[in-house]
Motif scaffolding. Structure first.
Motif, short mmCIF file in Angstrom:
data_model
loop_
_atom_site.label_atom_id
_atom_site.label_comp_id
_atom_site.label_asym_id
_atom_site.label_seq_id
_atom_site.Cartn_x
_atom_site.Cartn_y
_atom_site.Cartn_z
N VAL A 43 -73.08 27.18 3.81
CA VAL A 43 -72.83 28.17 4.87
C VAL A 43 -71.38 28.15 5.32
N PHE A 44 -70.80 26.96 5.49
CA PHE A 44 -69.47 26.86 6.09
C PHE A 44 -68.34 26.68 5.08
N VAL A 45 -68.66 26.44 3.81
CA VAL A 45 -67.63 26.29 2.79
C VAL A 45 -67.83 27.27 1.65
N GLY A 46 -69.04 27.26 1.07
CA GLY A 46 -69.28 28.09 -0.10
C GLY A 46 -69.18 29.59 0.19
N LEU A 47 -69.89 30.05 1.22
CA LEU A 47 -69.86 31.47 1.55
C LEU A 47 -68.47 31.96 1.97
N PRO A 48 -67.73 31.23 2.83
CA PRO A 48 -66.36 31.66 3.13
C PRO A 48 -65.46 31.72 1.91
N MET A 49 -65.64 30.80 0.95
CA MET A 49 -64.84 30.85 -0.27
C MET A 49 -65.13 32.10 -1.07
N LEU A 50 -66.42 32.44 -1.20
CA LEU A 50 -66.78 33.67 -1.91
C LEU A 50 -66.27 34.91 -1.18
N LEU A 51 -66.34 34.89 0.16
CA LEU A 51 -65.84 36.01 0.95
C LEU A 51 -64.34 36.18 0.78
N ALA A 52 -63.61 35.06 0.80
CA ALA A 52 -62.15 35.13 0.60
C ALA A 52 -61.81 35.65 -0.79
N LEU A 53 -62.59 35.22 -1.78
CA LEU A 53 -62.35 35.72 -3.14
C LEU A 53 -62.54 37.23 -3.21
N GLY A 54 -63.58 37.74 -2.53
CA GLY A 54 -63.80 39.18 -2.53
C GLY A 54 -62.74 39.94 -1.76
N ILE A 55 -62.34 39.43 -0.59
CA ILE A 55 -61.34 40.12 0.22
C ILE A 55 -60.00 40.16 -0.49
N GLY A 56 -59.76 39.22 -1.42
CA GLY A 56 -58.50 39.21 -2.16
C GLY A 56 -58.26 40.45 -2.98
N PHE A 57 -59.30 41.23 -3.23
CA PHE A 57 -59.17 42.47 -3.99
C PHE A 57 -59.08 43.69 -3.08
N PHE A 58 -58.92 43.47 -1.79
CA PHE A 58 -58.84 44.56 -0.84
C PHE A 58 -57.56 44.44 -0.01
N GLU A 59 -57.19 45.54 0.57
CA GLU A 59 -56.12 45.56 1.56
C GLU A 59 -56.79 45.67 2.93
N VAL A 60 -56.64 44.63 3.74
CA VAL A 60 -57.36 44.52 5.00
C VAL A 60 -56.35 44.45 6.13
N ASP A 61 -56.56 45.27 7.16
CA ASP A 61 -55.62 45.27 8.27
C ASP A 61 -56.10 44.48 9.48
N GLY A 62 -57.31 43.93 9.41
CA GLY A 62 -57.84 43.16 10.52
C GLY A 62 -58.56 43.99 11.56
N PHE A 63 -58.61 45.30 11.39
CA PHE A 63 -59.28 46.19 12.35
C PHE A 63 -60.47 46.91 11.71
N GLY A 64 -61.02 46.31 10.66
CA GLY A 64 -62.20 46.89 10.02
C GLY A 64 -61.91 47.83 8.89
N THR A 65 -60.66 48.01 8.52
CA THR A 65 -60.29 48.90 7.42
C THR A 65 -60.15 48.11 6.13
#
Length: 314
Positions: A43-65
């Motif tokens: 929950v606290f290591v594996g899932l955040p790592m997978l989430l970070a890997l996915g977000i790495g392919f996006f441009e995120v502004d921190g406001f939900g975009t």
């Protein structure tokens, strides 16, 4: 006529279900004990790592975009000179820190392994920094190292070294952080090595002494080989800590904030700045994912070189 081999086979087959049921119960008990930690890691290591890997392919502004940009963040990383500078600083920091922690931790453990009153006091003294917040430790050392004002700076001037800027000189800042890190962490690794030393049977040293072996020979042929599992653990933990641990981030962020001229800008600090100061969450996630992959490769290499800390006869 019944042959002994047949009787042995019959007895073994009768006992096999009982042994299998016992083994199943033991395995089940073991999995139940491991389950809480496994869930926490997931929950606290594996899932955040997978989430970070996915977000790495996006441009995120921190406001939900979220805007899918494929490998744009990784291309940006390749062309970013500050990224390569941060990676180089991280490697240099780890190369200096990991051997220093190993030597200092093992040396202190050898010094206090007898467990007398004096050794107990020394153990407490070296472990005492672990009881203080690392931010407080960083602030105290920063005050001590202030040029021309701090106690250490004045001492250096009184010794004829002139005005030494331990945190303002690009050639000294990273080395200074390594020294502070060793001072803070060596007590922790001392206790780990102490546990490993206490697991070595004393009969080995007595036999070596009877054969005429001195302390150096006993250390080289008895202590070091039998400390393989402990050494593997220390090396693995210290490498991960040096590259992505909270210790390196807290010390650098408080004492130098990555300066001077990015001389102490480790990758974990650069990732933090990109995410929470510049709002480039996608780019920061891409760098964090790459850092995890690099640590996994180093871990696999360490496993291959040391056989996971197993003894040669295993």
């Amino acid at each position: 006529m019944t042959y002994p081999s047949t009787a042995l086979t019959s007895t073994t087959e009768e006992d096999r279900p009982i042994v299998s049921r016992k083994n199943r119960r033991d395995w089940l008990a073991g999995y139940l004990f491991v389950l809480p930690d496994a869930l926490g890691l997931l929950v606290f290591v594996g899932l955040p790592m997978l989430l970070a890997l996915g977000i790495g392919f996006f441009e995120v502004d921190g406001f939900g975009t979220y805007k899918f940009v494929a490998f744009k963040n990784y291309v940006r990383m390749w062309n970013d000179p500050l990224f390569w500078t941060a990676l180089r600083v991280t490697v240099l920091y780890a190369v200096m820190l990991v051997p220093a922690l190993y030597v200092s931790g093992l040396g202190l453990a050898l010094l206090v392994q007898r467990g007398g009153r004096f050794e107990t006091v020394i153990r407490a003294m070296f472990f005492a920094p672990q009881m203080v917040s690392l931010v407080v430790v960083a602030l105290v050392w920063q005050i001590l190292l202030v040029e021309k004002v701090g106690i250490i700076g004045r001492l250096a001037a009184s010794l004829g070294w002139g005005a030494v800027s331990f945190l303002g000189d690009p050639n000294l800042a990273l080395i200074t952080l390594v020294v502070v890190s060793v001072w803070f962490l060596m007590g922790f690794y001392m206790l780990i090595f102490l546990g490993g030393l206490q697991d070595i049977p004393g009969e080995y040293y007595e036999a070596a002494k009877i054969d005429g072996a001195g302390p150096v020979v006993s250390f080289w042929y008895i202590t070091l080989p039998l400390l393989k599992p402990t050494s593997f653990f220390v090396l693995l933990v210290s490498i991960v800590m040096a590259a992505a641990g909270g210790q390196v981030f807290d010390l650098i962020y408080v004492m130098t904030n990555g300066g001077p001229v990015n001389a102490t800008a480790a990758l974990i600090v650069y990732i933090y700045k990109q995410a929470f100061q510049l709002g480039a969450f996608g780019y920061a996630s891409a760098m964090a994912s790459l850092l995890v992959v690099l640590l996994m490769l180093v871990t696999l290499l360490l496993f291959a070189l040391t056989r996971g800390g197993r003894f040669d006869h295993d």
